[in-house]
Motif scaffolding. Sequence first.
Motif, PDB file in Angstrom:
ATOM      1  N   UNK A 165      52.174  39.577  52.955  1.00 55.22           N
ATOM      2  CA  UNK A 165      52.423  37.985  52.616  1.00 55.22           C
ATOM      3  C   UNK A 165      51.087  37.758  51.929  1.00 55.22           C
ATOM      4  N   UNK A 166      49.936  38.539  51.906  1.00 60.39           N
ATOM      5  CA  UNK A 166      48.756  38.128  51.482  1.00 60.39           C
ATOM      6  C   UNK A 166      47.852  38.953  51.874  1.00 60.39           C
ATOM      7  N   UNK A 167      46.376  38.762  51.581  1.00 63.30           N
ATOM      8  CA  UNK A 167      45.504  39.645  52.342  1.00 63.30           C
ATOM      9  C   UNK A 167      45.578  39.914  53.733  1.00 63.30           C
ATOM     10  N   UNK A 168      45.438  41.162  54.325  1.00 68.71           N
ATOM     11  CA  UNK A 168      45.791  41.146  55.751  1.00 68.71           C
ATOM     12  C   UNK A 168      44.863  40.714  56.464  1.00 68.71           C
ATOM     13  N   UNK A 169      43.544  40.510  56.325  1.00 65.55           N
ATOM     14  CA  UNK A 169      42.628  39.874  57.294  1.00 65.55           C
ATOM     15  C   UNK A 169      42.734  38.089  57.234  1.00 65.55           C
ATOM     16  N   UNK A 170      43.314  37.580  55.889  1.00 67.62           N
ATOM     17  CA  UNK A 170      43.614  36.134  55.950  1.00 67.62           C
ATOM     18  C   UNK A 170      44.859  35.801  56.821  1.00 67.62           C
ATOM     19  N   UNK A 171      46.010  36.808  56.554  1.00 64.96           N
ATOM     20  CA  UNK A 171      47.269  36.711  57.382  1.00 64.96           C
ATOM     21  C   UNK A 171      46.862  36.961  58.894  1.00 64.96           C
ATOM     22  N   UNK A 172      46.034  37.788  59.057  1.00 67.18           N
ATOM     23  CA  UNK A 172      45.724  37.783  60.649  1.00 67.18           C
ATOM     24  C   UNK A 172      44.899  36.646  61.349  1.00 67.18           C
ATOM     25  N   UNK A 173      44.122  36.245  60.408  1.00 65.44           N
ATOM     26  CA  UNK A 173      43.566  34.926  60.925  1.00 65.44           C
ATOM     27  C   UNK A 173      44.490  33.704  61.252  1.00 65.44           C
ATOM     28  N   UNK A 174      45.227  33.723  60.046  1.00 64.39           N
ATOM     29  CA  UNK A 174      46.500  32.724  60.103  1.00 64.39           C
ATOM     30  C   UNK A 174      47.408  32.695  61.485  1.00 64.39           C
ATOM     31  N   UNK A 175      47.850  34.304  61.551  1.00 64.26           N
ATOM     32  CA  UNK A 175      48.622  34.423  62.796  1.00 64.26           C
ATOM     33  C   UNK A 175      47.874  34.093  64.135  1.00 64.26           C
ATOM     34  N   UNK A 176      46.502  34.434  64.070  1.00 65.45           N
ATOM     35  CA  UNK A 176      45.979  34.172  65.327  1.00 65.45           C
ATOM     36  C   UNK A 176      45.861  32.799  65.779  1.00 65.45           C
TER      37      UNK A 176
END
Length: 110
Positions: free
Chosen positions: A24-35
């Motif tokens: 749903x977007x760049x994996x790093x930003x998605x991981x940060x949002x999920x965190x």
Amino acid sequence: MTNPDPASPPPDWREPSAVDRFFGGPPVWVALRLLMLSLVVGVILSVIGLDPFNIIQSLVDFVRWIIHRIENVFHLGFDTVEWIVRYVLLGAAVVVPIWLIVRFAKMNER
């Protein structure tokens, strides 16, 4: 001066990769949002009194073991790190499964 065609994409536009589409977007930003979302949901669940830690108790024990080893080496007050990890794990127990269900559902729409 020529006006660009409004129907054409901007020059820097690119088709998202399969990984970007899945996450749903760049994996790093998605991981940060999920965190961050996991931390917020974990705090809320803790305040409510819910405790899904029995599901992931072995993971918590592993994290505590690592934190204990780090504290023995550095003695820098890793209680804060343990507190944050605890809330992130609590929130992730709810956020990540829901996120995965939504991502897989969106993949079936295409």
